[in-house]
Write an enzyme that holds these catalytic residues in place. Structure first.
Site, short mmCIF file in Angstrom:
data_model
loop_
_atom_site.label_atom_id
_atom_site.label_comp_id
_atom_site.label_asym_id
_atom_site.label_seq_id
_atom_site.Cartn_x
_atom_site.Cartn_y
_atom_site.Cartn_z
N LYS A 178 0.97 -1.09 0.08
CA LYS A 178 -0.05 0.22 -0.09
C LYS A 178 0.99 1.00 0.03
O LYS A 178 1.19 1.55 1.11
CB LYS A 178 -0.98 0.06 1.22
CG LYS A 178 -2.14 1.00 1.13
CD LYS A 178 -2.46 1.95 1.81
CE LYS A 178 -1.27 3.29 2.46
NZ LYS A 178 -1.60 4.22 1.46
N GLY A 209 -4.65 3.47 -1.92
CA GLY A 209 -5.84 4.05 -1.38
C GLY A 209 -5.57 4.70 -0.06
O GLY A 209 -4.05 5.07 0.15
N GLY A 211 -4.25 5.47 3.83
CA GLY A 211 -3.97 4.69 5.03
C GLY A 211 -5.02 4.25 5.91
O GLY A 211 -4.76 2.95 6.53
N VAL A 214 -6.96 1.30 3.67
CA VAL A 214 -6.24 -0.04 3.13
C VAL A 214 -5.04 -0.37 4.26
O VAL A 214 -5.05 -1.59 4.40
CB VAL A 214 -5.93 0.35 1.67
CG1 VAL A 214 -4.84 -0.78 1.17
CG2 VAL A 214 -6.81 0.63 0.63
N GLY A 215 -4.48 0.75 4.62
CA GLY A 215 -3.46 0.19 5.58
C GLY A 215 -3.95 -0.17 6.76
O GLY A 215 -3.32 -1.08 7.33
N GLU A 253 10.21 2.15 9.89
CA GLU A 253 11.01 3.28 9.39
C GLU A 253 10.66 4.62 9.76
O GLU A 253 9.37 5.10 8.96
CB GLU A 253 11.55 3.11 8.19
CG GLU A 253 12.16 1.61 7.71
CD GLU A 253 13.71 1.75 8.35
OE1 GLU A 253 14.16 2.86 8.83
OE2 GLU A 253 14.24 0.51 8.36
N CYS A 287 13.93 11.56 5.41
CA CYS A 287 13.78 11.26 6.92
C CYS A 287 15.45 11.42 7.30
O CYS A 287 15.43 11.88 8.45
CB CYS A 287 13.42 9.71 6.91
SG CYS A 287 14.36 8.85 5.73
N GLU A 387 10.63 17.02 13.51
CA GLU A 387 10.96 17.01 12.30
C GLU A 387 10.14 17.92 11.20
O GLU A 387 8.72 17.89 11.45
CB GLU A 387 10.51 15.63 12.11
CG GLU A 387 11.01 15.09 10.61
CD GLU A 387 10.50 13.68 10.11
OE1 GLU A 387 9.28 13.19 10.29
OE2 GLU A 387 11.43 13.19 9.51
P1 NAD Z 1 2.67 9.13 7.02
O1 NAD Z 1 2.78 8.25 8.21
O2 NAD Z 1 1.37 10.11 6.86
O3 NAD Z 1 2.14 7.82 5.72
C1 NAD Z 1 2.94 6.84 5.44
C2 NAD Z 1 2.14 5.46 4.81
O4 NAD Z 1 1.39 5.07 5.80
C3 NAD Z 1 1.17 6.22 3.74
O5 NAD Z 1 0.97 5.20 2.84
C4 NAD Z 1 -0.30 6.20 4.35
O6 NAD Z 1 -1.25 6.12 3.54
C5 NAD Z 1 -0.19 5.18 5.36
N1 NAD Z 1 -1.20 5.52 6.72
C6 NAD Z 1 -1.46 6.51 7.08
N2 NAD Z 1 -2.56 6.18 8.27
C7 NAD Z 1 -2.32 4.84 8.38
C8 NAD Z 1 -3.03 4.08 9.30
N3 NAD Z 1 -3.87 4.38 10.41
N4 NAD Z 1 -2.78 2.81 9.28
C9 NAD Z 1 -1.80 2.35 8.34
N5 NAD Z 1 -1.41 2.88 7.15
C10 NAD Z 1 -1.63 4.39 7.54
O7 NAD Z 1 3.91 9.57 6.43
P2 NAD Z 1 4.23 10.49 4.95
O8 NAD Z 1 3.88 11.73 5.40
O9 NAD Z 1 3.84 9.62 3.88
O10 NAD Z 1 5.92 10.35 5.00
C11 NAD Z 1 6.67 11.19 5.73
C12 NAD Z 1 7.37 10.68 7.08
O11 NAD Z 1 7.96 9.41 6.57
C13 NAD Z 1 8.44 11.42 7.59
O12 NAD Z 1 7.96 11.49 9.16
C14 NAD Z 1 9.63 10.78 7.42
O13 NAD Z 1 10.61 11.08 8.21
C15 NAD Z 1 9.31 9.39 7.34
N6 NAD Z 1 10.22 8.54 6.41
C16 NAD Z 1 10.85 7.73 7.34
C17 NAD Z 1 11.94 7.05 6.26
C18 NAD Z 1 12.88 5.97 7.11
O14 NAD Z 1 13.27 5.12 6.12
N7 NAD Z 1 12.94 5.95 8.38
C19 NAD Z 1 11.96 7.26 5.20
C20 NAD Z 1 11.01 8.06 4.48
C21 NAD Z 1 10.05 8.91 5.09
#
Ligand code: NAD
Length: 480
Positions: A178, A209, A211, A214-215, A253, A287, A387
């Protein structure tokens, strides 16, 4: 803009990739894809629902019955097929990352290439990882954990998909992926590329979809054994909590607030460009971005001058231009978030050395912010602790090496860090004292066999190399 001209460029996606085929979305909701350089609608994507997700999980479960028993040689062959298939689409994947996400050309290509390399790296790691060991009357095997749910962020779509998929395939897991809803056009190109690898049906499935729909179904569903997640701390916390109900294994991550320690013997002509590249990596939406630069007080004035000079090279603008260093933020929401932190920094008493609030001149249409460097930052200020996920660098002064190490470690995060200095023995000594999953010395460098992941709030578990594969394996002992 006239509506018919706009419609011509709008790409519509109405399917998910389930059991080796594009399947019409059961979910009826859809969302627009907005181009970050000008805020225009360039696509419309169907949002999958729980039913789409359950179909994909069922396909992965069926495929696992045989894929889970594949040999190392078979998995290695699949990894090579994936490598060849995705390599053939590097140009397309780079172009769509620039268009949909606003990734700057020079960096977007590197990210896509790292994704492609992940298949070759996982293959190498698999060859070196013993999946069966015996001593006396004991045999230990490493077995695939089962169906894995892969949930990814928007800031490096191709890399995250390839990296997680490569480790899962190497381990013998089947997957439901997803990706972020903000990466749907990029995901479609990736699905075409992966499909060309001709893996057995159901080994990988992709549902686009939200999070929360679908997540959440992936996290909740008892047929999913493992979640590998890349994203924010807030969602990571929810996943860890909700996954406990079905005792899923989790790899998380998450975010970072990475320190770059500039030692007092650093050669500024090299160290400052490196520090700024680390800070503004992927337009600051990384990140690993080195967003806290720790500078010895004795060299502060010199460093400020060097930063001001060097910042002229950090041009903001059209991400397709190979000279651009910083592109737009991914969305209006992300633009506002970064602006609010710049305001907060000013309110808390930090001083703007370069940049500041508002759009850069001539770039009012899209989600562009000014790459901003704050000085006179104290490590307990909001801008130094939270962050921001945008091109905002905090310069923090220190007196002695021990104080630099203490400030670097004084963060809820521990993902990445950097040490810049001429005396390599000293730089290493400092590196060993940093509480972070990865420390780079004197350059932003990578090793796809080295673990990637965080201490503290930066996450749980590791990706890359054998560490990434082990995260999809369960040890089993047979005793005679
Ligand atoms: P996010 O947490 O908003 O979303 C990440 C994913 O999770 C998306 O696919 C989203 O649809 C899904 N999601 C959202 N709510 C969910 C739920 N309740 N259950 C399951 N899945 C759900 O993050 P973002 O805004 O897409 O990305 C930015 C963040 O990601 C930053 O904090 C960044 O530091 C982090 N990041 C970490 C790494 C790493 O390797 N450590 C790499 C890249 C980004």
């Amino acid at each position: 803009m006239n509506t018919s001209a706009q419609e011509e460029t709008v790409q519509t996606i109405t399917t998910h990739y389930i059991d080796g085929a594009l399947v019409k979305s059961h979910g009826r909701e859809a969302m627009n894809v907005i181009r970050p350089t000008d805020g225009k609608v360039i696509g419309r994507v169907a949002l999958g629902d729980e039913e789409d997700t359950r179909l994909a999980i069922a396909a992965a479960k069926r495929a696992f019955a045989s894929f889970g028993r594949t040999t190392k040689e078979e998995r290695s062959r699949y990894l090579r097929q994936l490598h060849t298939a995705v390599s053939a689409r590097i140009d397309d994947l780079t172009a769509v990352m620039i268009e949909e996400y606003g990734g700057v050309a020079r960096f977007a290509r590197l990210l896509v290439e790292s994704g492609v390399n992940a298949f070759a790296a996982a293959d190498k790691a698999l060859q070196e990882l013993p999946l069966r060991e015996s001593w006396g009357k004991t045999t230990v095997t490493l077995e695939p954990v089962g169906v894995a749910g892969l949930i990814t962020a928007w800031n490096a779509n191709a890399l995250f998909i390839c990296l997680k998929l490569a480790s899962a395939i190497a381990a013998g897991c089947t997957v439901v992926l997803k990706p972020s809803e903000f990466s749907s056009l990029q995901t479609r190109v990736m699905v075409e590329a992966l499909n060309a690898a001709e893996l057995p049906k159901g080994v990988f499935n992709v549902v686009t979809g939200l999070g929360t729909v679908v997540g959440a179904e992936l996290v909740r569903n008892p047929d999913v054994a493992k979640i590998s997640f890349t994203g924010s701390v807030a969602v990571g916390e929810a996943i860890m909590r909700d996954a406990a109900a079905t005792m899923k294994r989790v790899t998380l991550e998450l975010g970072g607030k990475s320190p770059t320690i500039l030692l007092d013997d650093a050669a500024l002509d090299k160290a400052i460009p490196t520090a700024l590249t680390l800070a503004f990596l992927n337009s600051g939406q990384a990140c690993a971005a080195g967003t806290r630069l720790l500078v010895p007080k004795s060299r502060l004035d010199e460093v400020k001058r060097a930063i001001r000079d060097e910042m002229r090279a950090f041009t903001v603008g059209n991400p397709a231009d190979p000279n651009t260093m910083v592109g737009p933020m991914v969305s209006q929401k992300q633009y506002e978030r970064v602006e609010s932190y710049i305001r907060k920094g000013i309110e808390e008493g930090a001083e703007v050395l370069v940049g500041g609030e508002g759009h850069p001149k001539g770039l009012e249409a899209g989600y562009f912010v000014k790459p901003t460097v704050f000085v006179n930052v104290k490590n307990d200020m909001t801008i130094a602790q939270e962050e921001i996920f945008g091109p905002v660098l905090c310069v923090i002064a220190y007196d002695a090496e021990e104080e630099a190490i203490r400030i670097a470690n004084d963060s809820k995060y521990g993902l990445h860090s950097a040490v810049l200095g001429s005396d390599i023995v000293r730089a290493r000594r400092v590196a060993f004292q940093l509480r972070a999953g990865r420390v780079v010395i004197n350059n932003m460098t990578d090793d796809p066999q080295a673990p990637w992941g965080g201490f503290k709030y930066s996450g749980v578990g590791r990706e890359y190399g054998k560490y990434g594969i082990e995260a999809f394996l369960e040890p089993k002992a047979i005793l005679e």
